[in-house]
Each structure stands twice: as structure tokens, then as C-alpha cells.
Design a protein around this motif. Sequence first.
Motif, PDB file in Angstrom:
ATOM      1  N   ALA A  36       0.837  -1.198   0.000  1.00 12.48           N
ATOM      2  CA  ALA A  36       0.000   0.000   0.000  1.00 12.48           C
ATOM      3  C   ALA A  36       0.872   1.248   0.000  1.00 12.48           C
ATOM      4  N   ILE A  83       0.924   4.154  -2.852  1.00 11.41           N
ATOM      5  CA  ILE A  83       0.657   5.553  -2.507  1.00 11.41           C
ATOM      6  C   ILE A  83       1.831   6.441  -2.901  1.00 11.41           C
ATOM      7  N   THR A 114       1.846   6.894  -6.648  1.00 12.81           N
ATOM      8  CA  THR A 114       0.758   7.815  -7.001  1.00 12.81           C
ATOM      9  C   THR A 114       1.163   9.249  -6.690  1.00 12.81           C
ATOM     10  N   GLY A 115       1.788   9.455  -5.531  1.00 12.84           N
ATOM     11  CA  GLY A 115       2.261  10.784  -5.180  1.00 12.84           C
ATOM     12  C   GLY A 115       3.278  11.310  -6.170  1.00 12.84           C
ATOM     13  N   LEU A 157       1.374  12.783  -0.417  1.00 10.28           N
ATOM     14  CA  LEU A 157       1.120  11.356  -0.607  1.00 10.28           C
ATOM     15  C   LEU A 157       2.429  10.576  -0.689  1.00 10.28           C
ATOM     16  N   CYS A 186       3.791  10.119   2.742  1.00  9.13           N
ATOM     17  CA  CYS A 186       2.964   9.136   3.462  1.00  9.13           C
ATOM     18  C   CYS A 186       3.265   7.719   2.979  1.00  9.13           C
ATOM     19  N   GLY A 187       3.439   7.578   1.666  1.00  5.13           N
ATOM     20  CA  GLY A 187       3.751   6.264   1.101  1.00  5.13           C
ATOM     21  C   GLY A 187       5.082   5.733   1.591  1.00  5.13           C
TER      22      GLY A 187
END
Length: 290
Positions: free
Chosen positions: A127, A131, A134-135, A277, A280-281
Motif C-alpha cells: 500500500a 501511494i 501515485t504521489g 502522498l 505518506c507512502g
Amino acid sequence: MKPFPAVAFGALLLGGMAIGFAGILMRLSDVNPIASAFWRMALASPLLWAWALSTADQDSAKGLRTDLDKGVVLSGLFFAGDLAIWHLALHYTTVANATLLSNMTPLFIAVWLFIAYKARFAPTFLAGMAIALTGAVLLIGPSASTSSTQLMGDALGFFTAVFYAGYQLVIKDCRASYSTARLMAWSTTISAIVLLPLALLMPGPFLPADAAGWWPLLGLALIAQIGGQTVIAYAFAHLPASLASVSLLIQPLTAAVAALLIFGERIGRLQVAGGALLLCGIYLSKRGSQ
């Protein structure tokens, strides 16, 4: 359970941030793109060899290798290919496209570890990787172009990620038997040798126009190569390759912030969200690797 190597993880992030300045320094140089890659290696090599020779006795005492083997040669070849192809991609596509596609390395690392070693990844790590990627897309995407004339450059940018994944995996393996200093001295020298003929053949100046033109090249050697790749090589001895590859996505975030501070390039709300993001990832990937 072993304690998480926080020092190595911090070093990895700092190294990734240092590499984030590579594109900025390359833009400031007045030599052809592959020549800037060559000078990055060539100017860093003597300093790395001075370090490696000064620690030769310590390496011998620890039973570490000092000779040249196939893995070290491969690391130099992979990194030379990474730099040469990425710089060539910039001739056909935008910096944003080339940067975005070259940062798909974590995908190749994960696939290789699954195929070669049947590695299993914690859901939290997967996950986090998704993420973070994606960021990275949101961070760089607004500047990317979808022109069909840039298809070749985009393909080259994506191919760069294959070479960088190979480099990371080989460096990870070599760190078990080489010190950081010796490994990077050999690898950087081999990359310089491979890049030299390519730099001479590529259109554009090989040497800076004046003395001031050497400063960006010295910056590439000291900041990106020694402060970046060398610190990352140290961290690779203590961290899983999968986590390291995801964490190195800190590079495009650093490049975006540096471009804002140095060139005044604005960062939109979508890019800010992408940067958040991405961080966070990386955090989730770290949690999933413990």
C-alpha cells in the motif's frame, strides 16, 4: 526482532535528497548532457579512491574485498547505462516525463524480488509503495507532456528505471563483501570509463566554456555522486532493497522544491498533494518493512 536501522534509513533519505539536485545542476552546466554525467563520475573518482585507499587496512582487517569482481563491474555498467539513457531521453521528451518514468524503479525491484527470490511483501508495504508512486505521478504529472512525438523519449525514460533497478540490486549484493568506499570507487570509475566515449561522440561541448562552468560539474560530483549515491550505497547494506527503492522516490520531491527555490518554478495544489502522498507512502513502506 532486530531493531529498525533508523540511521541507515535517515542516510538513505538524505542521499535521495542529494540526488534530487542532479537535474538542477545538469541544467546549470554548459556541456552536453552525457558529458555532464561523465564529469560527475570523473571528478568524484579521485576523491572516492583517496577515501578507499585510506581505509584499505580496515577493509583487510574486516575481511572485506578490495579487488574487482563481476558484480562491481555490473554496478558501474548499470549506472553508466542509467545516466546515459536518462540524459538521452531528455533530448526527446520533457524533464518531467523522463523523471517520472525513471522513478518507476520500485516496480521493477518488487517484480524481480518476487520472481527471483519468491519474496512476499506485507500489505502495508505494498500500500505504501502504491501511494508513493501515485504521489510521484501527481507531483510530476502536471508538467508532463503527452505529445506523440515524444514517444521515443518516454520509452527511454522508462528504460532508465530498468537500469537503475539493476544498479540498486547489484549494489545491495556487493555491500555484503565490500566497504562503501571501495565499492563506490570501483563503480564510479567504471561508469566514467563507459561514459567517456559517449560524451565525446554526443553533439555539444565536452568541456565547460570557462572556469565558472566547472562549478555545476563539481556540484554533481560532490552532491549527487558522493553525497548522494555513496551515502545510499552505505544505507543499502542495512535496508531491504524494496524499501530503499521506494524511499528514493524522495528525489522528485526534492527536485520540485529545489526548482521552486532556485528557478522560481511554481508548485500547484495538485503537486503539493502529490508530495504529501509520496511522504505518506514512504512512511507506510517503512512500517511495512519492519
